[in-house]
Design a protein around this motif. Structure first.
Motif, mmCIF file in Angstrom:
data_model
loop_
_atom_site.group_PDB
_atom_site.id
_atom_site.type_symbol
_atom_site.label_atom_id
_atom_site.label_comp_id
_atom_site.label_asym_id
_atom_site.label_seq_id
_atom_site.Cartn_x
_atom_site.Cartn_y
_atom_site.Cartn_z
ATOM 1 N N LEU A 54 0.865 -1.310 0.040
ATOM 2 C CA LEU A 54 -0.059 0.082 -0.075
ATOM 3 C C LEU A 54 1.023 1.202 0.049
ATOM 4 N N HIS A 104 1.280 2.839 2.659
ATOM 5 C CA HIS A 104 1.116 3.362 3.994
ATOM 6 C C HIS A 104 0.681 2.570 4.929
ATOM 7 N N TYR A 121 -0.937 0.262 7.313
ATOM 8 C CA TYR A 121 -2.204 -0.745 7.206
ATOM 9 C C TYR A 121 -2.736 -0.914 8.720
ATOM 10 N N SER A 148 -9.657 -1.203 5.285
ATOM 11 C CA SER A 148 -9.035 -1.273 3.723
ATOM 12 C C SER A 148 -10.159 0.095 3.158
ATOM 13 N N ARG A 149 -9.244 0.635 2.315
ATOM 14 C CA ARG A 149 -9.950 1.654 1.530
ATOM 15 C C ARG A 149 -10.653 1.120 0.189
ATOM 16 N N SER A 150 -10.598 -0.306 0.027
ATOM 17 C CA SER A 150 -10.967 -0.728 -1.265
ATOM 18 C C SER A 150 -12.182 -1.618 -1.069
ATOM 19 N N ASP A 180 -8.258 -5.625 -5.797
ATOM 20 C CA ASP A 180 -6.911 -4.592 -6.253
ATOM 21 C C ASP A 180 -7.715 -3.736 -7.311
ATOM 22 N N ASN A 221 -8.175 2.394 -6.335
ATOM 23 C CA ASN A 221 -7.650 3.436 -5.495
ATOM 24 C C ASN A 221 -6.546 2.786 -4.540
ATOM 25 N N GLU A 222 -6.700 1.342 -4.642
ATOM 26 C CA GLU A 222 -5.445 0.605 -3.743
ATOM 27 C C GLU A 222 -5.676 -0.917 -4.001
ATOM 28 N N ALA A 224 -6.063 -3.667 -2.100
ATOM 29 C CA ALA A 224 -6.448 -4.194 -1.057
ATOM 30 C C ALA A 224 -5.954 -5.755 -0.949
#
Length: 285
Positions: A20, A22, A24, A87-89, A93, A96-97, A99
């Motif tokens: 990522l 960043h 987690y 998760s942002r997703s 995959d 945006n990321e 995941a």
């Protein structure tokens, strides 16, 4: 005299994710008396949150810690570790990321090196609600060699596409560069895309009594008045999966909608179902 209720410990952590780029985030539930030096590892279940949710939802809104405490105390499930990642997703995959890749390549190794948990299929399960149910189901279908059971609560596994009111149509994971819902990505990531490869993996060949990889027993739940018509889609999912594993699918329907009330109500049954299959020795053997 009433015994003081045992209670597991809930902690919030992050670790650096190379995938990522960043930190987690995840929440962990450790059962009462958790022993980092235990001679045998604890079972571990990964519980995925829904669309636009976060790693705290299962504890803050889903009563996961209280439910796990109660089920462990009653002997319905063994002392187990629960990992609730953020998760942002949509656990894919996406745009945006990555995941899905971060889950398998970063989260699992981190958890298995940090906690005394199983790193084998027999001691590992995955579950989730809504978009997390979509993700958990896809993980189990893609990698049946990794999970002993899966639970999908009101899974957002819509076929052929999410209904117009679904947040999938506005989630950055599923929006292309023009901001449009990416139908091709949805088709590639939704469960029908995994079914044939999964069927071949878990179905014994003519010369064998058993397949190399057993089917992953599946628990599904849905609310009868779900605004995304989750009951219809859950029945479709059950039908598709029963063609592959007729004795390893359960569907429970609850009064209510696409809400935490339904997910809290179905969580005890989901966990009890999963732990009939998670453990060193399958029940009945």
């Amino acid at each position: 005299m009433f015994n003081t209720a045992i209670a597991g410990e809930v902690q919030h952590h992050t670790f650096d994710s190379p995938t990522l780029g960043h930190p987690y985030p995840y929440t962990v539930y450790l059962p009462d008396g958790y022993d980092a030096q235990a001679s045998t590892p604890y079972p571990v279940v990964y519980m995925l949150h829904g669309s636009f949710g976060n790693e705290r939802d299962w504890v803050a809104k889903g009563n996961l810690a209280q439910t796990a405490d109660r089920l462990i105390r009653a002997g319905h499930i063994p002392p187990a570790v629960f990992i609730m990642p953020g998760s942002r997703s949509w656990w894919i995959d996406g745009h945006n990321e990555a995941a899905r890749s971060a889950f398998f390549n970063d989260l699992l190794p981190h958890v298995e090196s940090t906690y005394r948990v199983g790193d084998t299929r027999a001691l590992r399960g995955v579950g989730g609600l809504s978009a997390g149910g979509f993700g958990a189901l896809n993980f189990a279908l893609e990698k049946p060699e990794m999970f002993a059971a899966v639970a999908a609560l009101s899974p957002a596994s819509y076929v052929p596409y999410p209904p117009p009111n679904s947040s999938a149509h506005r989630h950055p994971a599923l929006l292309d560069e023009q901001g449009n819902f990416d139908t091709a990505l949805w088709e590639q990531r939704n469960y029908p895309a995994y079914l044939e490869a999964y069927r071949i993996k878990v179905t014994p060949r003519p010369s064998a009594e058993e397949s190399d990889v057993p089917p992953v027993p599946l628990y599904i739940s849905a609310g009868r008045s779900d605004v995304y018509d989750a009951e219809f889609h859950a029945r479709q999912l059950r039908q598709a999966m029963e063609r592959i594993q007729p004795n390893s699918v359960r569907l429970d329907l609850y009064p209510g909608g696409h809400t935490w009330r339904v997910w809290r109500a179905s969580l005890p049954a989901a966990l009890t179902f999963m732990f009939q299959h998670i453990g060193d020795t399958p029940i009945g053997q």
